[in-house]
Design a protein around this motif. Structure first.
Motif, PDB file in Angstrom:
ATOM      1  N   LYS A   1       0.818  -1.212   0.000  1.00 19.13           N
ATOM      2  CA  LYS A   1       0.000   0.000   0.000  1.00 19.13           C
ATOM      3  C   LYS A   1       0.851   1.263   0.000  1.00 19.13           C
ATOM      4  O   LYS A   1       0.533   2.221  -0.710  1.00 19.13           O
ATOM      5  N   THR A   2       1.896   1.277   0.807  1.00 17.58           N
ATOM      6  CA  THR A   2       2.735   2.488   0.837  1.00 17.58           C
ATOM      7  C   THR A   2       3.400   2.715  -0.488  1.00 17.58           C
ATOM      8  O   THR A   2       3.456   3.850  -0.978  1.00 17.58           O
ATOM      9  N   LYS A   3       3.898   1.652  -1.083  1.00 19.91           N
ATOM     10  CA  LYS A   3       4.549   1.816  -2.375  1.00 19.91           C
ATOM     11  C   LYS A   3       3.560   2.299  -3.424  1.00 19.91           C
ATOM     12  O   LYS A   3       3.891   3.138  -4.255  1.00 19.91           O
TER      13      LYS A   3
ATOM     14  N   SER B   1      10.421  16.865  -5.044  1.00 24.91           N
ATOM     15  CA  SER B   1      11.112  16.576  -3.786  1.00 24.91           C
ATOM     16  C   SER B   1      10.484  15.399  -3.055  1.00 24.91           C
ATOM     17  O   SER B   1       9.314  15.074  -3.245  1.00 24.91           O
ATOM     18  N   VAL B   2      11.293  14.772  -2.238  1.00 25.68           N
ATOM     19  CA  VAL B   2      10.804  13.681  -1.400  1.00 25.68           C
ATOM     20  C   VAL B   2       9.652  14.168  -0.542  1.00 25.68           C
ATOM     21  O   VAL B   2       8.670  13.461  -0.312  1.00 25.68           O
ATOM     22  N   ARG B   3       9.811  15.394  -0.101  1.00 23.64           N
ATOM     23  CA  ARG B   3       8.794  15.987   0.762  1.00 23.64           C
ATOM     24  C   ARG B   3       7.425  15.995   0.071  1.00 23.64           C
ATOM     25  O   ARG B   3       6.412  15.620   0.643  1.00 23.64           O
ATOM     26  N   GLU B   4       7.429  16.438  -1.169  1.00 22.04           N
ATOM     27  CA  GLU B   4       6.172  16.498  -1.920  1.00 22.04           C
ATOM     28  C   GLU B   4       5.541  15.125  -2.079  1.00 22.04           C
ATOM     29  O   GLU B   4       4.326  14.954  -1.910  1.00 22.04           O
ATOM     30  N   ILE B   5       6.381  14.175  -2.432  1.00 21.90           N
ATOM     31  CA  ILE B   5       5.871  12.821  -2.627  1.00 21.90           C
ATOM     32  C   ILE B   5       5.227  12.298  -1.354  1.00 21.90           C
ATOM     33  O   ILE B   5       4.108  11.794  -1.359  1.00 21.90           O
ATOM     34  N   ALA B   6       5.965  12.464  -0.252  1.00 22.36           N
ATOM     35  CA  ALA B   6       5.454  11.968   1.024  1.00 22.36           C
ATOM     36  C   ALA B   6       4.142  12.650   1.382  1.00 22.36           C
ATOM     37  O   ALA B   6       3.193  12.007   1.826  1.00 22.36           O
ATOM     38  N   GLU B   7       4.106  13.946   1.173  1.00 27.35           N
ATOM     39  CA  GLU B   7       2.913  14.695   1.539  1.00 27.35           C
ATOM     40  C   GLU B   7       1.708  14.238   0.722  1.00 27.35           C
ATOM     41  O   GLU B   7       0.637  13.976   1.257  1.00 27.35           O
ATOM     42  N   LEU B   8       1.913  14.130  -0.575  1.00 30.89           N
ATOM     43  CA  LEU B   8       0.832  13.744  -1.470  1.00 30.89           C
ATOM     44  C   LEU B   8       0.409  12.301  -1.224  1.00 30.89           C
ATOM     45  O   LEU B   8      -0.775  11.962  -1.308  1.00 30.89           O
ATOM     46  N   ALA B   9       1.374  11.460  -0.917  1.00 31.25           N
ATOM     47  CA  ALA B   9       1.067  10.056  -0.670  1.00 31.25           C
ATOM     48  C   ALA B   9       0.449   9.865   0.713  1.00 31.25           C
ATOM     49  O   ALA B   9      -0.039   8.792   1.031  1.00 31.25           O
TER      50      ALA B   9
ATOM     51  N   HIS C   1      12.333   2.748   1.882  1.00 31.54           N
ATOM     52  CA  HIS C   1      12.192   2.016   0.625  1.00 31.54           C
ATOM     53  C   HIS C   1      13.123   2.510  -0.475  1.00 31.54           C
ATOM     54  O   HIS C   1      13.608   1.720  -1.261  1.00 31.54           O
ATOM     55  N   TYR C   2      13.371   3.809  -0.518  1.00 30.87           N
ATOM     56  CA  TYR C   2      14.182   4.366  -1.597  1.00 30.87           C
ATOM     57  C   TYR C   2      15.239   5.312  -1.045  1.00 30.87           C
ATOM     58  O   TYR C   2      15.040   5.955  -0.011  1.00 30.87           O
ATOM     59  N   ARG C   3      16.351   5.392  -1.778  1.00 31.56           N
ATOM     60  CA  ARG C   3      17.435   6.255  -1.342  1.00 31.56           C
ATOM     61  C   ARG C   3      17.094   7.715  -1.656  1.00 31.56           C
ATOM     62  O   ARG C   3      17.302   8.595  -0.838  1.00 31.56           O
ATOM     63  N   ASP C   4      16.556   7.948  -2.818  1.00 30.32           N
ATOM     64  CA  ASP C   4      16.115   9.284  -3.213  1.00 30.32           C
ATOM     65  C   ASP C   4      15.124   9.144  -4.360  1.00 30.32           C
ATOM     66  O   ASP C   4      14.739   8.033  -4.723  1.00 30.32           O
ATOM     67  N   VAL C   5      14.756  10.258  -4.947  1.00 26.72           N
ATOM     68  CA  VAL C   5      13.707  10.227  -5.960  1.00 26.72           C
ATOM     69  C   VAL C   5      14.164   9.458  -7.206  1.00 26.72           C
ATOM     70  O   VAL C   5      13.375   8.728  -7.804  1.00 26.72           O
TER      71      VAL C   5
ATOM     72  N   ASN D   1       4.448   9.350   6.169  1.00 22.79           N
ATOM     73  CA  ASN D   1       5.515  10.065   6.849  1.00 22.79           C
ATOM     74  C   ASN D   1       6.733  10.129   5.937  1.00 22.79           C
ATOM     75  O   ASN D   1       7.044   9.159   5.256  1.00 22.79           O
ATOM     76  N   ARG D   2       7.426  11.243   5.986  1.00 22.05           N
ATOM     77  CA  ARG D   2       8.553  11.414   5.088  1.00 22.05           C
ATOM     78  C   ARG D   2       9.622  10.359   5.339  1.00 22.05           C
ATOM     79  O   ARG D   2      10.266   9.852   4.413  1.00 22.05           O
ATOM     80  N   GLY D   3       9.805  10.028   6.596  1.00 16.63           N
ATOM     81  CA  GLY D   3      10.799   9.015   6.930  1.00 16.63           C
ATOM     82  C   GLY D   3      10.513   7.676   6.273  1.00 16.63           C
ATOM     83  O   GLY D   3      11.436   6.912   5.961  1.00 16.63           O
TER      84      GLY D   3
END
Lengths: 190, 190
Positions: A11-13, A33-41, A51-55, A44-46
DNA sequence: TCATGCGGGTTTTATAATCAACAAATAAGA
DNA sequence: TCTTATTTGTTGATTATAAAACCCGCATGA
């Protein structure tokens, strides 16, 4: 569908992938940014970093997953007879695209990733050539090479417009069209 | 939106609620199993019991949450002036319905829960009467009672058809219609 | 009659995801 | 330039969910 993966991971992926896809509709990868992805998804950003090193790592992994599934489908296909059609294989390909439609749409469509598209074409070329050649009973090898490139480009183009158009037709319908196009054009070799 | 709740809880509850709603479209509550809900929500069955005692408890809690939000919206509404319209209040009500559309649809629409609908009407009756009466400057109290019942039924009916029709209009548009209907009909009291 | 199956609850153990805080790196503006 | 935000990785403690295995009651059918 990976059954062996924990529901939570799946689900998170999925959420992250959808978020990335929807961001890619608006802007290029290099200013997402990672931040955007986390927020939209809505995670938590952490969690992203579990799962991934970066975008970029994320995109690469997602692309690889799709390629692996493509490979799997093609490898698992063996025609029963010499005259067996490609239809079942093509259906599965469209189903695969449907399962990953959000991401596939932005990767394949315009503004997509050219490298991804090229890798996809090469994959289809290398893996399917044998089957198609066998099916079409090819005599003139030289001219067929061009026709095969033509087929590959046509198919990926079809993928793109189907996805971009919102997948109005079912995978089975699309597979029907695709096979028809391939076979009709191949008449010149008979 | 409850910000104080853990993301995971929010998501799981949403998934369960959506699953329940979609099951209620097909069959009555009394033969919907916990198993089915968990399966459709794509959560472990045990997780269900971390939140609800059984299916009935679940429905009850969900209904109460909706009622609480209704109450909150209405209580937080105070007109600036005597002649201030109900419009902002109604908009919020439609937004609330939109936020809970999956569930609200099956609760309010036909085959829905009659008790729920009745409670909803009573809530609106009790809480909004003051505002409406003030706004309309009522003289004839007796006849107004009937008109008020008429309004309430009309509004809930509007809720139902909007939800059933797939919420084509925005909450603001719907609130516009609603207020217009209420005010036009009230001309007879002037 | 017994067996077999299915849904309801509950439990244990393992792990994914949360939240909050942090310092370092990077970008942005005055 | 210096200062101020913003994003980035990372951490530690905590909580929610997953998975799998139970037992139970009940039904259905051989």
């Amino acid at each position: 569908m990976k059954k062996n993966e924990d529901r939570r991971i799946r689900k998170t992926k999925k959420a992250m992938s959808d978020a990335l896809a929807s961001l890619l509709l608006k802007k290029p990868l290099n200013n997402i940014s990672v931040r955007e992805i986390a927020e939209l998804a809505d995670i938590n950003r952490g969690t992203f970093y579990l799962h991934y090193r970066d975008v970029y790592d994320m995109v690469e992994q997602l692309q690889n997953e799709i390629f692996e599934k493509f490979n799997e489908i093609i490898d698992n296909y063996e025609p029963k007879s010499e005259t067996d059609s490609l239809f079942p294989l093509i259906v599965e390909v469209f189903n695969l695209l449907a399962d990953n439609s959000e991401l596939a749409k932005v990767l394949i469509s315009k503004n997509g990733d050219a490298i991804f598209l090229d890798k996809l074409k090469n994959l289809l070329r290398d893996k399917c050539l044998v089957n198609v050649k066998k099916l079409l009973k090819i005599k003139n090898e030289d001219e067929f090479q061009y026709y095969y490139d033509y087929i590959i480009a046509g198919c990926t183009g079809l993928f793109g417009s189907w996805l971009a158009g919102g997948m109005k037709e079912t995978p089975v319908e699309m597979a029907g069209y695709t096979e028809e196009f391939i076979m009709k054009g191949a008449d010149i070799f008979k």
